[in-house]
Design a protein around this motif. Structure first.
Motif, PDB file in Angstrom:
ATOM      1  N   GLU A  22      -0.720 -23.564  32.307  1.00  0.00           N
ATOM      2  CA  GLU A  22      -1.390 -22.550  31.974  1.00  0.00           C
ATOM      3  C   GLU A  22      -1.429 -21.551  31.558  1.00  0.00           C
ATOM      4  OE1 GLU A  22      -6.601 -21.408  33.753  1.00  0.00           O
ATOM      5  OE2 GLU A  22      -4.624 -22.523  35.104  1.00  0.00           O
ATOM      6  N   ARG A  23      -1.112 -20.324  31.900  1.00  0.00           N
ATOM      7  CA  ARG A  23      -0.467 -19.603  32.264  1.00  0.00           C
ATOM      8  C   ARG A  23       0.114 -19.044  30.344  1.00  0.00           C
ATOM      9  NH1 ARG A  23      -0.918 -14.080  35.673  1.00  0.00           N
ATOM     10  NH2 ARG A  23      -0.240 -12.896  34.328  1.00  0.00           N
ATOM     11  N   GLU A  24       1.621 -19.868  30.817  1.00  0.00           N
ATOM     12  CA  GLU A  24       2.390 -20.345  29.833  1.00  0.00           C
ATOM     13  C   GLU A  24       1.694 -19.684  28.242  1.00  0.00           C
ATOM     14  OE1 GLU A  24       6.253 -22.073  27.475  1.00  0.00           O
ATOM     15  OE2 GLU A  24       4.938 -22.665  29.597  1.00  0.00           O
ATOM     16  N   LEU A  25       0.709 -21.528  28.445  1.00  0.00           N
ATOM     17  CA  LEU A  25      -0.340 -21.420  26.782  1.00  0.00           C
ATOM     18  C   LEU A  25      -1.395 -19.855  27.036  1.00  0.00           C
ATOM     19  CD1 LEU A  25      -1.652 -24.921  28.465  1.00  0.00           C
ATOM     20  CD2 LEU A  25       0.322 -24.360  26.315  1.00  0.00           C
ATOM     21  N   LEU A  26      -1.681 -19.721  27.922  1.00  0.00           N
ATOM     22  CA  LEU A  26      -3.059 -18.946  27.317  1.00  0.00           C
ATOM     23  C   LEU A  26      -2.366 -17.321  26.653  1.00  0.00           C
ATOM     24  CD1 LEU A  26      -4.619 -18.705  30.555  1.00  0.00           C
ATOM     25  CD2 LEU A  26      -5.279 -19.348  28.567  1.00  0.00           C
ATOM     26  N   GLU A  27      -0.912 -16.815  27.141  1.00  0.00           N
ATOM     27  CA  GLU A  27      -0.167 -15.995  27.082  1.00  0.00           C
ATOM     28  C   GLU A  27       0.182 -16.065  25.625  1.00  0.00           C
ATOM     29  OE1 GLU A  27       2.561 -15.364  30.105  1.00  0.00           O
ATOM     30  OE2 GLU A  27       1.120 -13.512  30.706  1.00  0.00           O
ATOM     31  N   THR A  28       1.222 -17.884  25.380  1.00  0.00           N
ATOM     32  CA  THR A  28       1.867 -17.867  24.195  1.00  0.00           C
ATOM     33  C   THR A  28       0.170 -18.254  22.622  1.00  0.00           C
ATOM     34  OG1 THR A  28       3.442 -19.169  25.274  1.00  0.00           O
ATOM     35  CG2 THR A  28       3.242 -19.627  22.929  1.00  0.00           C
ATOM     36  N   PHE A  29      -1.058 -18.711  23.415  1.00  0.00           N
ATOM     37  CA  PHE A  29      -1.722 -18.797  22.113  1.00  0.00           C
ATOM     38  C   PHE A  29      -2.029 -17.361  21.592  1.00  0.00           C
ATOM     39  CE2 PHE A  29      -1.850 -22.989  22.077  1.00  0.00           C
ATOM     40  CZ  PHE A  29      -2.294 -23.293  21.356  1.00  0.00           C
ATOM     41  N   LEU A  30      -2.285 -16.555  22.220  1.00  0.00           N
ATOM     42  CA  LEU A  30      -2.798 -14.941  22.769  1.00  0.00           C
ATOM     43  C   LEU A  30      -1.975 -14.332  21.567  1.00  0.00           C
ATOM     44  CD1 LEU A  30      -4.732 -13.158  22.152  1.00  0.00           C
ATOM     45  CD2 LEU A  30      -4.184 -11.746  24.803  1.00  0.00           C
ATOM     46  N   ASP A  31      -0.545 -14.950  21.776  1.00  0.00           N
ATOM     47  CA  ASP A  31       0.906 -14.067  20.867  1.00  0.00           C
ATOM     48  C   ASP A  31       0.429 -14.323  19.393  1.00  0.00           C
ATOM     49  OD1 ASP A  31       1.142 -11.471  22.729  1.00  0.00           O
ATOM     50  OD2 ASP A  31       2.950 -13.174  23.233  1.00  0.00           O
ATOM     51  N   LEU A  32       0.210 -15.788  19.303  1.00  0.00           N
ATOM     52  CA  LEU A  32       0.778 -16.313  17.970  1.00  0.00           C
ATOM     53  C   LEU A  32      -0.569 -15.864  17.515  1.00  0.00           C
ATOM     54  CD1 LEU A  32       1.131 -18.326  16.426  1.00  0.00           C
ATOM     55  CD2 LEU A  32      -0.573 -20.411  17.173  1.00  0.00           C
ATOM     56  N   TYR A  33      -2.189 -15.287  18.012  1.00  0.00           N
ATOM     57  CA  TYR A  33      -2.819 -14.786  16.707  1.00  0.00           C
ATOM     58  C   TYR A  33      -3.029 -13.386  16.745  1.00  0.00           C
ATOM     59  CZ  TYR A  33      -5.028 -19.490  17.143  1.00  0.00           C
ATOM     60  OH  TYR A  33      -5.177 -20.791  16.079  1.00  0.00           O
ATOM     61  N   ARG A  34      -2.199 -12.723  18.007  1.00  0.00           N
ATOM     62  CA  ARG A  34      -1.908 -11.371  17.671  1.00  0.00           C
ATOM     63  C   ARG A  34      -0.708 -10.829  16.476  1.00  0.00           C
ATOM     64  NH1 ARG A  34      -1.307 -10.399  24.117  1.00  0.00           N
ATOM     65  NH2 ARG A  34      -2.871  -9.072  24.553  1.00  0.00           N
ATOM     66  N   THR A  35       0.325 -12.335  16.380  1.00  0.00           N
ATOM     67  CA  THR A  35       0.742 -12.043  15.276  1.00  0.00           C
ATOM     68  C   THR A  35       1.027 -12.341  13.865  1.00  0.00           C
ATOM     69  OG1 THR A  35       3.175 -12.574  16.671  1.00  0.00           O
ATOM     70  CG2 THR A  35       3.626 -13.353  14.842  1.00  0.00           C
ATOM     71  N   VAL A  36      -0.299 -13.381  14.423  1.00  0.00           N
ATOM     72  CA  VAL A  36      -1.031 -13.496  13.023  1.00  0.00           C
ATOM     73  C   VAL A  36      -1.621 -12.367  11.950  1.00  0.00           C
ATOM     74  CG1 VAL A  36      -2.861 -15.194  11.487  1.00  0.00           C
ATOM     75  CG2 VAL A  36      -1.715 -16.257  13.110  1.00  0.00           C
ATOM     76  N   VAL A  37      -1.981 -12.322  13.052  1.00  0.00           N
ATOM     77  CA  VAL A  37      -3.260 -10.584  12.686  1.00  0.00           C
ATOM     78  C   VAL A  37      -1.595  -9.550  11.729  1.00  0.00           C
ATOM     79  CG1 VAL A  37      -4.115  -8.437  13.590  1.00  0.00           C
ATOM     80  CG2 VAL A  37      -5.086 -10.293  13.878  1.00  0.00           C
ATOM     81  N   THR A  38      -1.068  -9.366  12.513  1.00  0.00           N
ATOM     82  CA  THR A  38      -0.353  -8.266  12.234  1.00  0.00           C
ATOM     83  C   THR A  38       0.170  -9.094  10.845  1.00  0.00           C
ATOM     84  OG1 THR A  38       1.272  -7.636  14.620  1.00  0.00           O
ATOM     85  CG2 THR A  38       2.289  -7.290  12.700  1.00  0.00           C
ATOM     86  N   TRP A 138      -9.989 -15.998  32.263  1.00  0.00           N
ATOM     87  CA  TRP A 138     -10.912 -15.608  31.117  1.00  0.00           C
ATOM     88  C   TRP A 138     -11.311 -14.120  29.777  1.00  0.00           C
ATOM     89  CZ3 TRP A 138     -14.330 -12.363  29.499  1.00  0.00           C
ATOM     90  CH2 TRP A 138     -15.711 -12.748  28.611  1.00  0.00           C
ATOM     91  N   ILE A 139     -10.901 -13.182  30.584  1.00  0.00           N
ATOM     92  CA  ILE A 139     -10.029 -12.539  29.632  1.00  0.00           C
ATOM     93  C   ILE A 139      -8.761 -13.251  28.522  1.00  0.00           C
ATOM     94  CG2 ILE A 139      -8.731 -10.167  29.607  1.00  0.00           C
ATOM     95  CD1 ILE A 139     -10.043  -9.572  32.323  1.00  0.00           C
ATOM     96  N   TYR A 140      -7.985 -13.673  29.070  1.00  0.00           N
ATOM     97  CA  TYR A 140      -7.414 -14.544  28.186  1.00  0.00           C
ATOM     98  C   TYR A 140      -7.724 -15.322  27.370  1.00  0.00           C
ATOM     99  CZ  TYR A 140      -2.365 -13.438  29.911  1.00  0.00           C
ATOM    100  OH  TYR A 140      -1.113 -12.847  30.587  1.00  0.00           O
ATOM    101  N   VAL A 141      -8.757 -16.045  27.751  1.00  0.00           N
ATOM    102  CA  VAL A 141      -9.362 -17.235  26.601  1.00  0.00           C
ATOM    103  C   VAL A 141     -10.850 -16.199  26.297  1.00  0.00           C
ATOM    104  CG1 VAL A 141     -11.063 -19.194  26.692  1.00  0.00           C
ATOM    105  CG2 VAL A 141      -9.636 -19.519  28.402  1.00  0.00           C
ATOM    106  N   HIS A 142     -10.897 -15.084  26.137  1.00  0.00           N
ATOM    107  CA  HIS A 142     -12.028 -14.359  25.760  1.00  0.00           C
ATOM    108  C   HIS A 142     -11.505 -13.756  24.310  1.00  0.00           C
ATOM    109  CE1 HIS A 142     -15.035 -12.027  23.961  1.00  0.00           C
ATOM    110  NE2 HIS A 142     -14.776 -10.653  24.024  1.00  0.00           N
ATOM    111  N   MET A 143      -9.371 -12.754  24.971  1.00  0.00           N
ATOM    112  CA  MET A 143      -8.830 -12.794  24.486  1.00  0.00           C
ATOM    113  C   MET A 143      -8.635 -13.645  22.934  1.00  0.00           C
ATOM    114  SD  MET A 143      -9.268  -9.498  23.646  1.00  0.00           S
ATOM    115  CE  MET A 143      -8.096  -8.782  23.243  1.00  0.00           C
TER     116      MET A 143
END
Length: 169
Positions: A22-38, A138-143
């Motif tokens: 779960e944590r790996e999924l949450l961190e990876t998806f957040l980082d994926l979208y952070r990278t897209v924005v960049t 919750w913070i991860y999902v929200h972010m």
């Protein structure tokens, strides 16, 4: 002679964690979208980044500035319980702020968020003035929701700016 089969592209970061925890999924998806924005801001000049292409004040530059503020709000102010930073219009870009400045600040905010989150478990809860408490989960999902939403906005704005589309454009 038969046509050669086309090789599939390499797996994307979100595909690489298809059986992850779960944590790996949450961190990876957040980082994926952070990278897209960049990526959406990479390659545009300061004028293009400030261009208003929709009726709202949303711009490519404003998205980066807003998301840096949101990273700090949720990971530093809420999760780490640090004093809030002075508030203001986090969409408004100062005349002297460049795309390079905004991207560097966003990347710093994301790195601060990663370091802060690493100190907490997914079930750890912290006080929140409106909801009572929130967990890191919750913070991860929200972010993920917040960052993906604005990555989509950035995708549209970038297409309107120079025609670039997709994760890499």
């Amino acid at each position: 002679m038969p046509e050669p089969e086309h090789a599939d592209p390499p797996l994307a970061p979100d595909e690489l964690v298809s059986t992850g925890g779960e944590r790996e999924l949450l961190e990876t998806f957040l980082d994926l979208y952070r990278t897209v924005v960049t990526r959406k801001l990479s390659g545009v000049d300061d004028e293009q980044a400030r261009q208003r292409l929709v009726p709202s004040p949303t711009t490519l530059a404003g998205i980066a500035k807003h998301l840096a503020a949101v990273e700090r709000e949720w990971f530093q102010t809420t999760l780490a319980q640090q004093p809030p930073l002075p508030s203001g219009d986090d969409w408004s870009v100062a005349a002297d702020e460049t795309v390079a400045d905004l991207l560097a600040d966003y990347e710093r905010a994301c790195e601060e968020s990663r370091r802060t989150a690493a100190r907490f478990g997914l079930d750890d809860r912290v006080p929140h003035r409106r909801m009572g408490q929130v967990s890191l989960r919750w913070i991860y999902v929200h972010m993920i929701e917040e960052t993906a939403r604005h990555a989509g906005h950035a995708d549209i704005l970038r297409e309107q700016t120079d025609g670039a589309v997709g994760f890499d454009g």
